[in-house]
Enzyme design. Structure first.
Site, PDB file in Angstrom:
ATOM      1  N   ASP A  71      51.255  95.362  17.713  1.00  0.00           N
ATOM      2  CA  ASP A  71      49.933  95.914  17.471  1.00  0.00           C
ATOM      3  C   ASP A  71      48.946  95.298  18.449  1.00  0.00           C
ATOM      4  O   ASP A  71      49.241  94.284  19.077  1.00  0.00           O
ATOM      5  CB  ASP A  71      49.524  95.606  16.022  1.00  0.00           C
ATOM      6  CG  ASP A  71      48.665  96.687  15.399  1.00  0.00           C
ATOM      7  OD1 ASP A  71      48.107  97.522  16.143  1.00  0.00           O
ATOM      8  OD2 ASP A  71      48.538  96.683  14.162  1.00  0.00           O
ATOM      9  N   GLY A  77      40.424  96.200  13.909  1.00  0.00           N
ATOM     10  CA  GLY A  77      39.669  97.228  13.190  1.00  0.00           C
ATOM     11  C   GLY A  77      38.720  98.022  14.042  1.00  0.00           C
ATOM     12  O   GLY A  77      37.976  98.848  13.526  1.00  0.00           O
ATOM     13  N   GLU A 135      46.938  98.991   9.301  1.00  0.00           N
ATOM     14  CA  GLU A 135      47.526  98.002  10.209  1.00  0.00           C
ATOM     15  C   GLU A 135      47.916  96.741   9.456  1.00  0.00           C
ATOM     16  O   GLU A 135      49.002  96.188   9.679  1.00  0.00           O
ATOM     17  CB  GLU A 135      46.546  97.663  11.334  1.00  0.00           C
ATOM     18  CG  GLU A 135      46.331  98.780  12.317  1.00  0.00           C
ATOM     19  CD  GLU A 135      45.207  98.508  13.293  1.00  0.00           C
ATOM     20  OE1 GLU A 135      45.332  98.928  14.449  1.00  0.00           O
ATOM     21  OE2 GLU A 135      44.204  97.874  12.906  1.00  0.00           O
TER      22      GLU A 135
END
Length: 175
Positions: A32, A47, A55
């Site tokens: 990620d 975010g 996530e």
């Protein structure tokens, strides 16, 4: 398993097979991005794309979390505004609680339309600027206690590895 609707759509466009997160109890690895990362601690702020609730679910399910980013997003301590996903009817009380915690809250607005940004789950995003966050764990706990808060963008003690681009190539940090 895609961590956002955007990554889901991109994977489908490219023919990458996907499955639903509900089909698993755990994942081997999650890769990620991050809005900011701390090279000394396994914490990140996420975010910016307003998908941090999904996530965090996927990243927490993974046995190993790898963050892919660049060196310009480093900070010790973290200082990026922390996204807070809130129920629409709790936006005012959430902003007041953030102010009481010493933060500057701002409701995030959509770029392509007039009005606030809604997440895929129907929540609003309040970006909370606390300046330098010396106690990441405490800040995460305080944000989680805000009435109507669904999820915050502090990922505390979750990161295993960070792979990041530099001017000279690629480097990494493991925790």
């Amino acid at each position: 398993v895609a961590t956002s609707l955007q990554s889901h759509d991109l994977a489908r466009e490219l023919g990458i097979p996907l499955t639903d997160v509900d089909e698993f109890d755990s994942l081997d690895v999650a890769v990620d991005g991050a809005d900011q990362w701390d090279p000394e601690h396994p914490h990140v702020v996420k975010g910016g794309g307003a998908s941090h609730a999904r996530e965090k679910l996927i990243d927490a399910m993974a046995d190993r979390l790898v963050i892919a980013t660049d060196e310009q997003k480093t900070a010790t301590p973290l200082s990026h505004p922390v996204p807070l996903s809130v129920l629409p009817e709790s936006r005012n009380v959430a902003r007041e609680w953030v102010r009481e915690q010493g933060g500057e809250p701002s409701l995030r607005y959509a770029e392509a339309k007039d009005g606030p940004l809604f997440t895929a789950n129907g929540n609003l995003i309040v970006d909370c600027d606390f300046g330098e966050i010396d106690d990441v764990e405490g800040r995460a706990t305080d944000l989680a206690r805000i009435p109507g808060a669904q999820e915050h963008g502090l990922f505390v003690e979750m990161v295993d590895d960070v792979i990041y681009g530099t001017e000279d190539g690629v480097d990494s940090v493991s925790f």
